[in-house]
Design a protein around this motif. Structure first.
Motif, PDB file in Angstrom:
ATOM      1  N   UNK A 149      -1.828   7.989   8.957  1.00 42.11           N
ATOM      2  CA  UNK A 149      -0.334   7.494   9.005  1.00 42.11           C
ATOM      3  C   UNK A 149      -0.512   5.874   8.946  1.00 42.11           C
ATOM      4  N   UNK A 150       0.744   6.199   7.941  1.00 38.92           N
ATOM      5  CA  UNK A 150       1.266   4.931   7.116  1.00 38.92           C
ATOM      6  C   UNK A 150       0.894   3.693   7.658  1.00 38.92           C
ATOM      7  N   UNK A 151       0.074   2.650   7.298  1.00 39.07           N
ATOM      8  CA  UNK A 151       0.057   0.893   8.463  1.00 39.07           C
ATOM      9  C   UNK A 151       0.834  -0.052   8.104  1.00 39.07           C
ATOM     10  N   UNK A 152       1.354  -0.279   8.600  1.00 35.43           N
ATOM     11  CA  UNK A 152       2.152  -1.431   7.657  1.00 35.43           C
ATOM     12  C   UNK A 152       2.046  -2.651   7.542  1.00 35.43           C
ATOM     13  N   UNK A 153       0.361  -2.980   7.721  1.00 34.69           N
ATOM     14  CA  UNK A 153      -0.570  -4.335   6.746  1.00 34.69           C
ATOM     15  C   UNK A 153      -0.315  -3.931   5.598  1.00 34.69           C
ATOM     16  N   UNK A 154      -0.142  -2.635   5.254  1.00 36.73           N
ATOM     17  CA  UNK A 154      -0.802  -2.021   3.797  1.00 36.73           C
ATOM     18  C   UNK A 154       0.371  -1.824   3.061  1.00 36.73           C
ATOM     19  N   UNK A 155       1.742  -2.327   2.848  1.00 38.82           N
ATOM     20  CA  UNK A 155       2.695  -1.914   2.397  1.00 38.82           C
ATOM     21  C   UNK A 155       3.737  -3.240   3.050  1.00 38.82           C
ATOM     22  N   UNK A 156       2.634  -4.577   4.176  1.00 38.38           N
ATOM     23  CA  UNK A 156       4.178  -5.000   3.927  1.00 38.38           C
ATOM     24  C   UNK A 156       4.462  -6.362   2.847  1.00 38.38           C
ATOM     25  N   UNK A 157       5.610  -7.594   2.236  1.00 39.72           N
ATOM     26  CA  UNK A 157       5.475  -8.424   2.259  1.00 39.72           C
ATOM     27  C   UNK A 157       5.944  -9.250   2.164  1.00 39.72           C
ATOM     28  N   UNK A 179      11.394  -6.476  -7.280  1.00 36.86           N
ATOM     29  CA  UNK A 179      11.937  -4.866  -7.725  1.00 36.86           C
ATOM     30  C   UNK A 179      10.383  -4.025  -7.186  1.00 36.86           C
ATOM     31  N   UNK A 180      10.168  -3.016  -6.694  1.00 38.35           N
ATOM     32  CA  UNK A 180       9.340  -2.140  -6.238  1.00 38.35           C
ATOM     33  C   UNK A 180       9.531  -0.552  -7.029  1.00 38.35           C
ATOM     34  N   UNK A 181       8.074  -0.240  -7.791  1.00 37.69           N
ATOM     35  CA  UNK A 181       7.901   0.783  -8.268  1.00 37.69           C
ATOM     36  C   UNK A 181       7.218   1.509  -7.486  1.00 37.69           C
ATOM     37  N   UNK A 182       7.442   2.513  -6.254  1.00 39.52           N
ATOM     38  CA  UNK A 182       6.883   3.383  -4.977  1.00 39.52           C
ATOM     39  C   UNK A 182       6.559   4.657  -5.799  1.00 39.52           C
ATOM     40  N   UNK A 183       5.505   5.155  -5.928  1.00 40.92           N
ATOM     41  CA  UNK A 183       4.917   6.388  -5.837  1.00 40.92           C
ATOM     42  C   UNK A 183       4.850   7.213  -5.037  1.00 40.92           C
ATOM     43  N   UNK A 184       4.776   8.206  -4.976  1.00 40.91           N
ATOM     44  CA  UNK A 184       5.032   9.522  -4.583  1.00 40.91           C
ATOM     45  C   UNK A 184       2.845  10.236  -4.527  1.00 40.91           C
ATOM     46  N   UNK A 225       6.005   0.497   0.028  1.00 39.75           N
ATOM     47  CA  UNK A 225       6.051  -0.373  -0.973  1.00 39.75           C
ATOM     48  C   UNK A 225       4.842  -0.884  -1.808  1.00 39.75           C
ATOM     49  N   UNK A 226       4.043  -0.906  -0.743  1.00 37.98           N
ATOM     50  CA  UNK A 226       2.124  -1.458  -0.997  1.00 37.98           C
ATOM     51  C   UNK A 226       1.597   0.101  -1.697  1.00 37.98           C
ATOM     52  N   UNK A 227       2.139   1.477  -1.718  1.00 39.16           N
ATOM     53  CA  UNK A 227       1.557   2.468  -2.921  1.00 39.16           C
ATOM     54  C   UNK A 227       0.149   2.250  -2.753  1.00 39.16           C
ATOM     55  N   UNK A 228       0.146   1.854  -0.798  1.00 43.40           N
ATOM     56  CA  UNK A 228      -1.304   2.294  -0.450  1.00 43.40           C
ATOM     57  C   UNK A 228      -1.417   3.744   0.381  1.00 43.40           C
ATOM     58  N   UNK A 229      -2.194   4.944  -0.378  1.00 51.81           N
ATOM     59  CA  UNK A 229      -2.567   6.333   0.372  1.00 51.81           C
ATOM     60  C   UNK A 229      -3.866   6.488   0.896  1.00 51.81           C
ATOM     61  N   UNK A 230      -3.918   6.719   2.337  1.00 52.13           N
ATOM     62  CA  UNK A 230      -5.065   6.361   3.430  1.00 52.13           C
ATOM     63  C   UNK A 230      -5.018   7.822   3.653  1.00 52.13           C
ATOM     64  N   UNK A 231      -5.789   8.041   4.121  1.00 52.22           N
ATOM     65  CA  UNK A 231      -5.339   9.326   5.460  1.00 52.22           C
ATOM     66  C   UNK A 231      -4.833   8.609   6.410  1.00 52.22           C
ATOM     67  N   UNK A 279       8.534  -7.706   5.364  1.00 49.62           N
ATOM     68  CA  UNK A 279       9.091  -6.544   5.185  1.00 49.62           C
ATOM     69  C   UNK A 279       8.379  -5.529   5.549  1.00 49.62           C
ATOM     70  N   UNK A 280       8.018  -3.742   5.306  1.00 42.40           N
ATOM     71  CA  UNK A 280       7.911  -2.533   4.084  1.00 42.40           C
ATOM     72  C   UNK A 280       8.436  -1.821   3.928  1.00 42.40           C
ATOM     73  N   UNK A 281       8.906  -1.217   3.088  1.00 42.05           N
ATOM     74  CA  UNK A 281       9.316  -0.085   2.613  1.00 42.05           C
ATOM     75  C   UNK A 281       8.809   1.001   2.352  1.00 42.05           C
ATOM     76  N   UNK A 282       9.038   2.305   3.407  1.00 39.40           N
ATOM     77  CA  UNK A 282       8.663   4.005   3.390  1.00 39.40           C
ATOM     78  C   UNK A 282      10.298   4.334   2.734  1.00 39.40           C
ATOM     79  N   UNK A 283       9.988   5.420   1.889  1.00 42.44           N
ATOM     80  CA  UNK A 283       9.964   6.390   0.942  1.00 42.44           C
ATOM     81  C   UNK A 283       9.779   7.406   1.576  1.00 42.44           C
TER      82      UNK A 283
END
Length: 155
Positions: free
Chosen positions: A134-142, A150-155, A126-132, A97-101
């Protein structure tokens, strides 16, 4: 035995059969629900850096098939208090999965963009990856397996 007694006996047998069948069906349904819950986990998401308390935070638990294509397999809409919020996804089955907020500040249930395509509202993964780009599933998957996550997501 006269025919009336035979008919009454058959009626009682039919009623007993259906009572047993319904009891077995209900028992099987409860057992199936418990088996599903036993193989599932809970995922808790904390966000503690919302810019303000306006609107809501929209969260989606996504598979590769739903990521960036619409609602997740599970979704949540949570309020913000003092720049913080928590969401919980329950009965999550094992999988990738990946979480988007998204901090939906104006409560229009979607991401707003500037004319140049840049997001106007904060988001995180969920991966807290912030690249230029659109977000990619591979960067956020778990992987969700046997233990609660438990995840701590940062904006």
């Amino acid at each position: 035995m006269d025919s009336q007694k035979i008919i009454n006996t058959k009626k009682h047998l039919v009623i007993a059969f259906f009572a047993i069948a319904i009891t077995m069906l209900c028992t099987w349904n409860v057992m199936a629900q418990e088996a599903t819950k036993a193989g599932s986990i809970t995922i808790t998401v904390n966000i503690d850096n919302c810019k303000n308390d306006d609107g809501h935070v929209l969260l989606g638990l996504h598979t590769a098939e739903t990521f960036m294509k619409g609602p997740g397999v599970k979704n949540a809409k949570v309020t913000i208090e003092n720049g913080k919020t928590t969401a919980t996804f329950t009965n999550v089955l094992p999988g990738t999965y990946a979480i988007m907020a998204l901090h939906d500040m104006n409560d229009n249930n979607r991401m707003d963009f500037d004319v140049n395509g840049m997001p106007q509202e904060h988001y995180g993964l969920s991966g807290n990856e912030m690249s230029f780009g659109p977000p990619q599933f591979v960067d956020a998957k778990f992987e969700a397996k046997e233990e609660n996550l438990h995840f701590d997501i940062r904006f």
